[in-house]
Design a protein around this motif. Structure first.
Motif, PDB file in Angstrom:
ATOM      1  N   LEU A   1      -6.208  35.635  22.265  1.00 31.19           N
ATOM      2  CA  LEU A   1      -6.800  36.430  21.179  1.00 31.19           C
ATOM      3  C   LEU A   1      -5.912  36.413  19.948  1.00 31.19           C
ATOM      4  O   LEU A   1      -6.396  36.579  18.827  1.00 31.19           O
ATOM      5  N   ALA A   2      -4.621  36.284  20.173  1.00 32.20           N
ATOM      6  CA  ALA A   2      -3.613  36.267  19.107  1.00 32.20           C
ATOM      7  C   ALA A   2      -2.310  35.895  19.801  1.00 32.20           C
ATOM      8  O   ALA A   2      -2.301  35.675  21.014  1.00 32.20           O
ATOM      9  N   ASP A   3      -1.208  35.850  19.048  1.00 38.33           N
ATOM     10  CA  ASP A   3       0.089  35.626  19.685  1.00 38.33           C
ATOM     11  C   ASP A   3       0.325  36.714  20.732  1.00 38.33           C
ATOM     12  O   ASP A   3       0.203  37.898  20.420  1.00 38.33           O
TER      13      ASP A   3
ATOM     14  N   PHE B   1     -10.543  43.368  17.546  1.00 42.67           N
ATOM     15  CA  PHE B   1      -9.103  43.194  17.597  1.00 42.67           C
ATOM     16  C   PHE B   1      -8.619  42.832  16.204  1.00 42.67           C
ATOM     17  O   PHE B   1      -9.056  41.830  15.632  1.00 42.67           O
ATOM     18  N   GLY B   2      -7.738  43.641  15.657  1.00 42.97           N
ATOM     19  CA  GLY B   2      -7.326  43.479  14.276  1.00 42.97           C
ATOM     20  C   GLY B   2      -5.884  43.055  14.118  1.00 42.97           C
ATOM     21  O   GLY B   2      -5.315  42.359  14.959  1.00 42.97           O
ATOM     22  N   GLY B   3      -5.301  43.489  13.031  1.00 47.98           N
ATOM     23  CA  GLY B   3      -3.940  43.105  12.692  1.00 47.98           C
ATOM     24  C   GLY B   3      -3.009  44.298  12.730  1.00 47.98           C
ATOM     25  O   GLY B   3      -3.285  45.308  13.376  1.00 47.98           O
ATOM     26  N   LEU B   4      -1.889  44.174  12.017  1.00 50.54           N
ATOM     27  CA  LEU B   4      -0.852  45.199  12.088  1.00 50.54           C
ATOM     28  C   LEU B   4      -1.026  46.273  11.021  1.00 50.54           C
ATOM     29  O   LEU B   4      -0.275  47.246  10.983  1.00 50.54           O
ATOM     30  N   THR B   5      -2.019  46.086  10.152  1.00 49.71           N
ATOM     31  CA  THR B   5      -2.361  47.141   9.197  1.00 49.71           C
ATOM     32  C   THR B   5      -3.826  47.513   9.403  1.00 49.71           C
ATOM     33  O   THR B   5      -4.611  46.718   9.917  1.00 49.71           O
ATOM     34  N   ARG B   6      -4.174  48.719   8.995  1.00 45.55           N
ATOM     35  CA  ARG B   6      -5.544  49.212   9.174  1.00 45.55           C
ATOM     36  C   ARG B   6      -6.562  48.358   8.424  1.00 45.55           C
ATOM     37  O   ARG B   6      -7.720  48.232   8.845  1.00 45.55           O
ATOM     38  N   LYS B   7      -6.129  47.760   7.306  1.00 46.73           N
ATOM     39  CA  LYS B   7      -7.053  46.988   6.468  1.00 46.73           C
ATOM     40  C   LYS B   7      -7.254  45.557   6.944  1.00 46.73           C
ATOM     41  O   LYS B   7      -8.156  44.871   6.462  1.00 46.73           O
TER      42      LYS B   7
END
Ligand code: MD6
Ligand code: FE
Length: 220
Positions: free
Chosen positions: A22-24, A163-169
């Protein structure tokens, strides 16, 4: 296809699964639980008699649409005072039910299959969804040890997991989580934002109109 796999402690017999990145340092293990799904659900049913599913209240005063319980030495709770881990169930004042050997073995095996050897969770949050229930975008950051991954089991009705990133945006990617799937994430992905879209109506042959999600963590 059935095959045997060494997980270091026991020979885990499971139906074949495929590992989707899904990501690293984050993976979806499709069908990982299918050899033991009935047993897992029976154990959840048993422990929920001791520690019933309940709708917890957020610090902001909203009742969550997902109902929750816990097993293991620590359980995640929320109320007007905030989010935290507690060794006792606030409904009963007693310790949370034990995390079963099966849960521990499967969670450790899933972590190991994702590159995180030796996972020993001390908390398992169990979420129950009915159609319409959802989980808003959040990070799992109430644990003390971010060096350890989170292992998440999905059972019953399917859900769309974002599944997102390390910031809300940061943009999110949708993934379908089905009965028997496991998601593992840790390392550089440990604090990624994620959410669950409102559950669609449906009937699962083992769980009827419910979805159960179990997340194993090292909280303490
Ligand atoms: C769910 N899961 O799938 C909600 N958190 O119902 C989570 O919030 C979650 O699946 C951290 C890691 C994996 C998860
Ligand atoms: Fe989460």
């Amino acid at each position: 296809m059935m095959h045997n796999r060494e997980d270091g402690m026991n020979t885990l017999i499971t139906s074949g699964f495929s590992r989707i990145p899904l990501a690293d340092e984050a993976f979806l293990l499709k069908g990982f639980l299918l050899g033991e799904d009935r047993e897992i659900l029976a154990e959840v049913s048993d422990l929920s008699r001791e520690a019933p599913f309940r709708h917890m209240v957020t610090p902001g005063g909203y009742s969550m649409s997902v109902s929750m319980t816990n097993c293991g030495p620590r359980g995640w709770v929320t109320d007007r005072q905030g989010y935290r881990y507690d060794t006792c169930d606030p409904l009963s004042g007693r310790p949370w039910p034990a995390m079963s050997p099966r849960f521990l073995r499967l969670a450790e095996a899933a972590a190991g299959a994702s590159g995180f050897a030796g996972f020993k969770p001390d908390a398992c949050l169990i979420n129950r969804y009915v159609p319409g229930a959802k989980l808003s975008l959040h990070q799992d950051k109430d644990e003390l040890d971010f060096s350890q991954p989170i292992v998440s089991f999905s059972l019953g009705l399917p859900a769309t997991f974002e599944f997102g990133g390390l910031t809300r945006k940061a943009p999110v990617t949708p993934w379908q989580l089905e009965h028997g799937d496991v998601v593992v994430w840790g390392g550089s992905s440990r604090l990624r934002y994620h959410s669950v879209r409102p559950l669609k109506k449906g009937t699962h042959p083992l769980l009827g109109d419910y979805r159960i999600n179990m997340t194993f963590r090292c909280a303490g």
